[in-house]
Design an enzyme around this catalytic site. Structure first.
Site, PDB file in Angstrom:
ATOM      1  N   TYR B  60       0.940  -1.187  -0.172  1.00  0.00           N
ATOM      2  CA  TYR B  60       0.067  -0.167  -0.087  1.00  0.00           C
ATOM      3  C   TYR B  60       1.039   1.243  -0.112  1.00  0.00           C
ATOM      4  N   ARG B  70       2.915  10.741  -9.096  1.00  0.00           N
ATOM      5  CA  ARG B  70       1.958  11.257 -10.306  1.00  0.00           C
ATOM      6  C   ARG B  70       1.091  12.391 -10.082  1.00  0.00           C
ATOM      7  N   ASP B  74       1.322  16.061 -11.738  1.00  0.00           N
ATOM      8  CA  ASP B  74       0.168  16.865 -12.052  1.00  0.00           C
ATOM      9  C   ASP B  74      -0.100  18.259 -11.581  1.00  0.00           C
ATOM     10  N   MET B  78       0.397  22.090 -13.234  1.00  0.00           N
ATOM     11  CA  MET B  78      -0.570  22.973 -13.231  1.00  0.00           C
ATOM     12  C   MET B  78       0.142  24.213 -12.492  1.00  0.00           C
ATOM     13  N   PHE B  99      -6.061  18.565 -13.412  1.00  0.00           N
ATOM     14  CA  PHE B  99      -6.230  18.766 -11.920  1.00  0.00           C
ATOM     15  C   PHE B  99      -7.477  17.959 -11.751  1.00  0.00           C
ATOM     16  N   ASN B 120      -2.155  -0.991   8.117  1.00  0.00           N
ATOM     17  CA  ASN B 120      -2.277  -2.431   7.937  1.00  0.00           C
ATOM     18  C   ASN B 120      -0.879  -2.635   8.673  1.00  0.00           C
ATOM     19  N   ASP B 131      -2.538 -10.976  12.981  1.00  0.00           N
ATOM     20  CA  ASP B 131      -3.080 -10.638  11.783  1.00  0.00           C
ATOM     21  C   ASP B 131      -4.284  -9.908  12.077  1.00  0.00           C
ATOM     22  N   ASN B 138      -8.261  -8.958   3.309  1.00  0.00           N
ATOM     23  CA  ASN B 138      -7.344  -8.003   3.412  1.00  0.00           C
ATOM     24  C   ASN B 138      -6.368  -7.769   1.907  1.00  0.00           C
ATOM     25  N   SER B 141      -8.605  -6.320  -0.881  1.00  0.00           N
ATOM     26  CA  SER B 141      -8.753  -5.077  -0.447  1.00  0.00           C
ATOM     27  C   SER B 141      -7.674  -4.371  -1.287  1.00  0.00           C
ATOM     28  N   THR B 145      -7.739  -2.011  -4.871  1.00  0.00           N
ATOM     29  CA  THR B 145      -7.038  -0.631  -4.712  1.00  0.00           C
ATOM     30  C   THR B 145      -6.233  -0.391  -5.948  1.00  0.00           C
ATOM     31  N   THR B 197     -11.671  -0.320  -0.630  1.00  0.00           N
ATOM     32  CA  THR B 197     -11.449   0.404   0.741  1.00  0.00           C
ATOM     33  C   THR B 197     -12.663  -0.180   1.612  1.00  0.00           C
ATOM     34  N   THR B 200     -11.787  -3.115   3.665  1.00  0.00           N
ATOM     35  CA  THR B 200     -10.684  -2.626   4.529  1.00  0.00           C
ATOM     36  C   THR B 200     -11.674  -2.384   5.846  1.00  0.00           C
ATOM     37  N   THR B 207     -11.351  -6.510  13.291  1.00  0.00           N
ATOM     38  CA  THR B 207     -10.026  -6.680  13.880  1.00  0.00           C
ATOM     39  C   THR B 207      -9.973  -6.038  15.468  1.00  0.00           C
ATOM     40  N   HIS B 280     -17.384  14.608   2.377  1.00  0.00           N
ATOM     41  CA  HIS B 280     -16.649  15.259   3.567  1.00  0.00           C
ATOM     42  C   HIS B 280     -16.505  14.200   4.542  1.00  0.00           C
ATOM     43  N   GLU B 282     -15.083  11.633   3.905  1.00  0.00           N
ATOM     44  CA  GLU B 282     -13.901  11.012   3.449  1.00  0.00           C
ATOM     45  C   GLU B 282     -12.780  11.957   3.807  1.00  0.00           C
ATOM     46  N   TYR B 284     -12.337  13.270   6.644  1.00  0.00           N
ATOM     47  CA  TYR B 284     -12.088  12.794   8.136  1.00  0.00           C
ATOM     48  C   TYR B 284     -11.268  11.512   7.906  1.00  0.00           C
ATOM     49  N   SER B 295      -0.473  11.699  17.350  1.00  0.00           N
ATOM     50  CA  SER B 295      -0.664  11.380  18.839  1.00  0.00           C
ATOM     51  C   SER B 295       0.549  10.308  19.230  1.00  0.00           C
ATOM     52  N   SER B 311     -10.574  12.692  26.499  1.00  0.00           N
ATOM     53  CA  SER B 311     -11.135  13.746  25.568  1.00  0.00           C
ATOM     54  C   SER B 311     -10.796  13.558  24.433  1.00  0.00           C
ATOM     55  N   THR B 355     -11.917  19.663  17.427  1.00  0.00           N
ATOM     56  CA  THR B 355     -10.528  19.743  16.932  1.00  0.00           C
ATOM     57  C   THR B 355      -9.560  20.548  17.667  1.00  0.00           C
ATOM     58  N   LYS B 358      -8.321  18.780  20.742  1.00  0.00           N
ATOM     59  CA  LYS B 358      -7.142  18.039  20.284  1.00  0.00           C
ATOM     60  C   LYS B 358      -5.822  18.601  20.332  1.00  0.00           C
ATOM     61  N   HIS B 415      -7.079  26.645   1.384  1.00  0.00           N
ATOM     62  CA  HIS B 415      -7.699  26.252   2.709  1.00  0.00           C
ATOM     63  C   HIS B 415      -7.584  24.615   2.753  1.00  0.00           C
ATOM     64  N   PHE B 416      -7.894  23.787   1.633  1.00  0.00           N
ATOM     65  CA  PHE B 416      -7.955  22.413   1.784  1.00  0.00           C
ATOM     66  C   PHE B 416      -6.755  21.885   1.798  1.00  0.00           C
ATOM     67  N   HIS B 417      -5.652  22.357   0.995  1.00  0.00           N
ATOM     68  CA  HIS B 417      -4.365  22.116   0.894  1.00  0.00           C
ATOM     69  C   HIS B 417      -3.805  22.162   2.322  1.00  0.00           C
TER      70      HIS B 417
HETATM   71  C1  HEM Z   1       2.462  18.225  -3.985  1.00  0.00           C
HETATM   72  C2  HEM Z   1       2.342  19.229  -3.898  1.00  0.00           C
HETATM   73  C3  HEM Z   1       0.650  19.879  -4.211  1.00  0.00           C
HETATM   74  C4  HEM Z   1       0.610  20.886  -5.378  1.00  0.00           C
HETATM   75  C5  HEM Z   1       1.868  21.504  -5.931  1.00  0.00           C
HETATM   76  C6  HEM Z   1      -0.821  20.935  -5.478  1.00  0.00           C
HETATM   77  C7  HEM Z   1      -1.314  21.621  -6.656  1.00  0.00           C
HETATM   78  C8  HEM Z   1      -2.886  22.073  -6.735  1.00  0.00           C
HETATM   79  C9  HEM Z   1      -3.255  22.903  -7.852  1.00  0.00           C
HETATM   80  C10 HEM Z   1      -2.361  23.913  -8.635  1.00  0.00           C
HETATM   81  C11 HEM Z   1      -4.470  22.589  -7.814  1.00  0.00           C
HETATM   82  C12 HEM Z   1      -5.594  23.308  -8.718  1.00  0.00           C
HETATM   83  C13 HEM Z   1      -5.919  24.674  -8.573  1.00  0.00           C
HETATM   84  C14 HEM Z   1      -7.010  25.029  -9.633  1.00  0.00           C
HETATM   85  O1  HEM Z   1      -6.479  25.327 -10.545  1.00  0.00           O
HETATM   86  O2  HEM Z   1      -8.066  24.841  -9.164  1.00  0.00           O
HETATM   87  C15 HEM Z   1      -4.887  21.671  -7.051  1.00  0.00           C
HETATM   88  C16 HEM Z   1      -6.070  21.017  -6.756  1.00  0.00           C
HETATM   89  C17 HEM Z   1      -6.260  19.904  -5.924  1.00  0.00           C
HETATM   90  N1  HEM Z   1      -5.394  19.445  -4.984  1.00  0.00           N
HETATM   91 FE1  HEM Z   1      -3.417  19.737  -5.018  1.00  0.00          FE
HETATM   92  N2  HEM Z   1      -1.543  20.247  -4.686  1.00  0.00           N
HETATM   93  C18 HEM Z   1      -0.659  19.352  -4.130  1.00  0.00           C
HETATM   94  C19 HEM Z   1      -0.832  18.262  -3.070  1.00  0.00           C
HETATM   95  C20 HEM Z   1      -2.262  17.887  -2.927  1.00  0.00           C
HETATM   96  C21 HEM Z   1      -2.502  16.823  -1.974  1.00  0.00           C
HETATM   97  C22 HEM Z   1      -1.503  16.186  -1.024  1.00  0.00           C
HETATM   98  C23 HEM Z   1      -3.837  16.622  -2.057  1.00  0.00           C
HETATM   99  C24 HEM Z   1      -4.760  15.668  -1.193  1.00  0.00           C
HETATM  100  C25 HEM Z   1      -4.375  14.899  -0.343  1.00  0.00           C
HETATM  101  C26 HEM Z   1      -4.259  17.459  -3.147  1.00  0.00           C
HETATM  102  C27 HEM Z   1      -5.562  17.611  -3.523  1.00  0.00           C
HETATM  103  C28 HEM Z   1      -6.165  18.312  -4.236  1.00  0.00           C
HETATM  104  C29 HEM Z   1      -7.489  18.413  -4.782  1.00  0.00           C
HETATM  105  C30 HEM Z   1      -8.757  17.652  -4.226  1.00  0.00           C
HETATM  106  C31 HEM Z   1      -7.534  19.365  -5.928  1.00  0.00           C
HETATM  107  C32 HEM Z   1      -8.910  19.964  -6.407  1.00  0.00           C
HETATM  108  C33 HEM Z   1      -8.919  19.327  -7.867  1.00  0.00           C
HETATM  109  C34 HEM Z   1     -10.233  19.674  -8.501  1.00  0.00           C
HETATM  110  O3  HEM Z   1     -10.326  21.191  -8.466  1.00  0.00           O
HETATM  111  O4  HEM Z   1     -11.142  18.802  -8.919  1.00  0.00           O
HETATM  112  N3  HEM Z   1      -3.303  18.248  -3.467  1.00  0.00           N
HETATM  113  N4  HEM Z   1      -3.783  21.318  -6.324  1.00  0.00           N
HETATM  114 CU   LIG Z   2     -16.758  19.315   3.777  1.00  0.00          CU
END
Ligand code: HEM
Ligand SMILES: [Cu+2]
Lengths: 333, 658
Positions: B60, B70, B74, B78, B99, B120, B131, B138, B141, B145, B197, B200, B207, B280, B282, B284, B295, B311, B355, B358, B415-417
């Site tokens: 894994y 990969r 990507d 971008m 993207f 695992n 195991d 397993n 699974s 994947t 998944t 798993t 387990t 969402h 996912e 978490y 931890s 807690s 959060t 924690k 934010h999400f990054h």
């Molecule tokens: C390795 C470094 C990373 C770089 C340089 C990077 C860069 C980017 C960029 C440039 C975008 C698209 C921005 C846009 O034009 O909307 C993007 C989207 C996204 N990234 Fe990353 N990212 C990285 C790592 C990650 C990681 C670790 C995750 C998740 C665990 C992640 C999840 C996502 C997701 C879910 C999107 C949205 C894709 C979509 O719009 O459908 N990225 N990222």
């Molecule tokens: Cu959400």
């Protein structure tokens, strides 16, 4: 060993930068109307709390990491056994709860406010504009004035505008950041958004919801003009602009990039895409890409099929073919 | 059959042609290398057919590393494209594909395999089991994947990549607007991996509930096992939603139904709801195991037990429940009405409370400790401030009315990054540096590790911090280009340079793996960090049966107190008994290949062929149900020999920890 401690102040700088956004020239921080201003008030309120949290946690973090780091001279120090502290844990549960409450009240308040005509403009009669998004352009219809524009919209300054939003195809999002927040446009669905511009000027509007190849170019301008200038513009359009026909309109809905267009009538006469039972207009063949062609299905209520266009036959054939069909007939468009 | 061979491979793009050649050469290279080293048999018996949770975990992790490559490429593509206004590297179509695959690969084929891989390897050891509950399941699974990941990844050279975003919103993702087969890859490949998944999740629930060592009550379980347990429950609760949503998507796209389409009375909003009902939880699923790893790492390197264990458990359970009740925050702007938006604003903000608890518990675990700055600990430390920024911007986004201005802008992307990279990637790195000796019997190099750490953390902040400001200035996500007049140029360039630094950091990690595999000291203690939990009570690398004698647990941090009280560490030879172990099986591997082939045919809409191939799945199931092999017994003598081998060595502990 104390490399780590450069990180904390470095990171602490970042949110300060974030806050300094307030006096920079970022569009969200420079509202040009009451709706955007209302939202900005909420954003600023939240930033105060965020700053507070960042200062407290970063401070505590820096202090703890620095003070309790391993040093050669505390080699024999054996940390105490400590399982928790009910008092402390209650404190740091209660404080976030208080912060959440402090954020919730104005949030809910603003959410409700944004659904109505902005405060101070209740007495002014709103003007209605129907917004229809299509791939990849914005169509604005003025039901009261009986005109239509593409990729730009003129509005009278200081007048609440009731935008009725819908889409002819993909889901999109209508956003004029200088004037207010965004809302989705969806086919066979109508959403509403009130905006007011309180200064004359030109504002950029965009689509924020990805809808394929032409997405990045889906911008339009909002121009707020004085009432007189607006009325004069309407009159001019009525007089000089060409008429939109249904056939031309269907062409408009095809996936294209267009500049500005103006018409002296509007498409609401034959279709309102916001209506639950409105006709469907889709053109799958025009969306062929470099990927392997898949099968295209017959769409029972597609307007184009009803109109007896040429594609009808090949689509029927498609349905009759065996399971390995891949709709190749539609290649080459 | 009307196959269009000329459309089979994607042609006309030099980048893709280059990749096609590279893939071909790599495949030939692997085959030649394995044949040259005469390793085919070894590959089959030791890896492809293994049911050992540790080996499955390592595979894994390997998939995670490859997929990080990969997805990272990507991401870099971008960033290179948007580094300057009106960039010419990628066209709109190519950017859209990139993207989309980036998002899917990072979440489903990078984050998930990494975390499930570490789960695992570690969870059975932490709870003192030999195991997982269903070893062969397993293996299945994992191979599903793997099969899903491979199917998804070939799309850009064969058939065409999905291009409707990782969220694949309808109607865009339907045949009406995406008539090629690209998005079939999305529907089918994720489905295959998702089944894996889901299994798993079930496997780990059983387990952890049934196989804990004697004396380990739930409230004496290490925190990583707790988070894995709660994660597994969320998986079991949310993945079926994804399964159904993807099945409906498949019907719409391949069989012409109208669940989500424009015509025929479809409901595009239904897809959005189903997607985020899974989507969402996912996030978490990927972030909770990470919390668990932090931890463990923080507690070990502060030499203190976790502060506020109860807690902590309460807050992960709270987060798990709330995670199911917030999905609408992804589309406040859909116009569902002020009541709905208010409720979901509140539920979302409430997640900040557990959060926060924690966060403070971690900080107070370190207080009065003796903090050692090992590479693993550095990752955990950097996590605190970085994740805090992700968290507070998350609260900002949760405020429905304010979200109208942030939604779908680069603010959201930042934010999400800021949540996913500290919350998942930092955690995975922390976990790998920490548990590497457990898996491979040698450490990762600390010097290279620190280079990796600093470059990655600085690069990460440089890449994503500017995006907050770009978003507030009106830069939307998923746009392949922007004009010079927009004024986005300078910050976009900073961000692109940051991505380069981050990539160099990752390169150091890869080099570290290579370097350590070749040169690292093999003569290390089985407990090099002076750790606290049971996985360190056995050999490194772990012998295939994990524990010669299952330890008895009397408290939290069981191993720590065993060492302190010098009790339960040694056992006499006559306490040993034969150990019952499951046999290897090739069936999971074969079955997932059949799944892959059937999926591939379905993607190309060759339905009858796909159906015929799918019969193979049923045949495999039938074979399995007539399989009466219930494992084998390890004789006591063999155990004695193995145990003698690792227990009676003098190994230096101190010199590896600074
Ligand atoms: C390795 C470094 C990373 C770089 C340089 C990077 C860069 C980017 C960029 C440039 C975008 C698209 C921005 C846009 O034009 O909307 C993007 C989207 C996204 N990234 Fe990353 N990212 C990285 C790592 C990650 C990681 C670790 C995750 C998740 C665990 C992640 C999840 C996502 C997701 C879910 C999107 C949205 C894709 C979509 O719009 O459908 N990225 N990222
Ligand atoms: Cu959400």
């Amino acid at each position: 060993m104390f490399k780590k401690n450069h990180l904390a102040p470095l990171l602490a700088l970042l949110p300060v930068l974030l806050l300094s956004g307030c006096d920079s020239n970022m569009v969200v921080f420079e509202p040009k109307g009451p709706v955007a201003r209302e939202i900005l008030g909420l954003i600023n309120w939240s930033l105060v709390f965020m700053l507070l949290i960042v200062v407290v946690v970063f401070g505590l973090f820096g202090y703890i990491v620095w003070k309790y780091r391993a040093r050669p001279d505390n080699k024999d120090y054996e940390p105490p056994e400590e399982h928790g502290s009910t008092k402390l844990e209650i404190i740091w549960t209660a404080i976030p709860i208080l912060i959440v409450i402090a954020l919730t009240i104005p949030t809910v308040n603003t959410i409700y406010k944004l659904e109505k005509v902005p405060e101070g403009y209740e007495n002014k009669k709103p003007i209605t504009i129907n917004v229809t998004s299509a791939d990849w352009k914005w169509i604005f219809s003025y039901p009261e004035q009986g005109i239509e524009t593409v990729n730009y919209v003129n509005i009278p300054v200081g007048t609440p505008v009731k935008f009725k939003l819908t889409s002819a195809g993909t889901m999109q999002s209508f956003w004029v950041p200088a004037l207010g927040g965004q809302k989705y446009t969806m086919n066979k669905m109508e959403t509403q958004l009130y905006l007011v511009a309180d200064h004359p000027g030109e504002y950029l509007g965009k689509n924020t919801n990805f809808n394929g190849k032409g997405y990045a170019d889906m911008e339009f301008t909002v121009e707020s003009k004085s009432q007189q200038a607006f009325d004069k513009w309407v009159k001019d359009v009525k007089k000089t602009a060409p008429k939109l026909t249904e056939k031309k309109y269907i062409d408009l809905l095809k996936p294209t990039h267009l500049g500005r267009l103006t018409f002296s009538n509007n498409h609401l006469a034959w279709v309102n895409h916001g209506d639950m039972n409105s006709k469907t207009y889709t053109f799958p063949e025009l969306y062929r890409n470099h990927d392997y062609p898949g099968q295209i299905f017959k769409q029972p209520d597609n307007q184009k099929n009803k109109a007896g266009k040429t594609d009808d036959k090949s689509m029927d054939m498609n349905m009759k073919m065996d399971g390995h069909s891949n709709g190749g007939e539609h290649n080459g468009h | 059959m009307g196959i269009k061979w000329d459309r089979f491979f994607i042609t006309g793009d030099p980048l893709i042609l280059g990749s096609q050649i590279a893939i071909l050469l790599t495949m030939i290279g692997i085959v030649v290398l394995v044949s040259y080293l005469k390793k085919w048999k070894w590959l089959w018996t030791e890896w492809l057919t293994t049911v050992d949770h540790k080996r499955i975990g390592i595979m894994y992790i390997l998939v995670g590393v490859l997929m990080f490559f990969r997805g990272g490429i990507d991401g870099l593509l971008m960033k290179a494209q948007t580094a300057t206004p009106d960039g010419q590297l990628l066209d709109a179509q190519h950017y859209n594909e990139v993207f989309t695959t980036h998002g899917v690969v990072m979440i489903l084929f990078m984050a998930m395999p990494f975390l499930i891989g570490i789960m695992n390897v570690i969870v059975p050891l932490q709870i003192g089991a030999r195991d997982v509950a269903f070893p062969q399941l397993n293996a299945l699974s994992f191979w599903l994947t793997f099969s899903g990941a491979m199917l998804f990844n070939i799309s850009f050279v064969i058939g065409g990549s999905p291009d409707a975003g990782w969220t694949a919103y309808f109607p865009l993702a339907g045949k009406e607007f995406s008539p090629g087969i690209g998005n079939n890859f999305y529907a089918v490949a994720i489905q295959i991996a998702g089944i894996g998944t889901l299994m798993t999740g079930i496997n780990f629930i059983v387990t952890i509930l049934k196989m804990r060592a004697k004396g380990m009550t739930l409230m004496k379980m290490p925190m990583f096992s707790w988070t894995s347990f709660v994660t597994s429950i969320i998986i079991a609760a949310s993945f079926p939603i994804l399964t159904v949503a993807l099945a409906l998507m498949t019907f719409d796209r391949i069989f012409g139904t109208h669940f989500f389409t424009l015509s025929g009375g479809g409901m595009d909003m239904m897809w959005v709801n189903l997607f985020w009902l899974w989507g969402h939880p996912e996030v978490y699923i990927v972030v909770l195991p990470a919390f668990g790893m932090f931890s463990e790492v923080i507690s070990t390197f502060s030499r203190k037990t976790l502060f506020g264990y109860k807690s902590m458990v309460g807050s992960i359970v709270g987060i798990a429940i709330l995670s199911m009740l917030v999905w609408v925050h992804h589309f406040f702007t859909m116009g569902a009405g002020p009541g709905v938006n208010s409720i979901f604003s509140i539920t979302t903000m409430m997640i900040a409370i557990p959060t926060g608890v924690k966060m403070f518990n971690w900080l107070f675990t370190m207080r009065k400790g003796r903090i050692q700055f090992t590479t693993a600990m550095l990752w955990a430390l950097a996590f605190v401030p970085c994740f805090l920024i992700g968290g507070i911007t998350g609260v900002m986004l949760a405020m429905g009315a304010a979200d109208y201005q942030y939604h779908n802008t680069l603010f959201l992307v930042a934010h999400f990054h800021y949540v996913l990279i500290p919350g998942v990637v930092f955690a995975v790195f922390a976990g790998l540096y920490y548990w590497w000796p457990k898996m491979f019997g040698h450490m990762l190099n600390e010097k290279l590790g620190k280079l990796h750490f600093w470059l990655f953390v600085i690069g990460f902040n440089m890449t994503f911090m500017p995006m907050f400001f770009l978003g507030l200035n009106g830069a939307v996500r998923r746009a392949y280009t922007y004009s010079a007049e927009s004024g986005f140029g300078p910050l976009m360039l900073v961000s692109a340079i940051g991505a380069g630094i981050l990539a160099i950091g990752f390169a150091f990690f890869c080099y570290n793996i290579y370097w350590s595999a070749r040169y690292a000291d093999r003569n290390i203690s089985s407990d090099p960090w002076d750790a606290r939990t049971l996985e360190w009570a056995t050999a490194s690398p772990v012998q295939f049966y994990n524990f010669a004698k299952i330890p008895e647990v009397t408290s939290l941090d069981a191993f720590w107190y065993m060492k302190k009280k010098n009790k339960g560490l040694k056992f006499s030879n006559d306490e040993l008994e034969e150990i019952h172990m499951p046999s290897n099986s090739g069936l999971p591997f074969i079955m997932s290949i059949v799944f892959g082939i059937s999926g591939f045919l379905l993607v190309f809409e060759w339905k009858i062929a796909a159906l015929v191939a799918a019969l193979g799945i049923l045949i495999c199931l039938a074979i399995r149900s007539f399989d009466y092999n219930d494992g084998y017994h390890v004789p006591v003598d063999e155990i004695k020999e193995i145990e003698y081998g690792w227990q009676n060595k003098e190994k230096g502990v101190e010199k590896h920890v600074n």
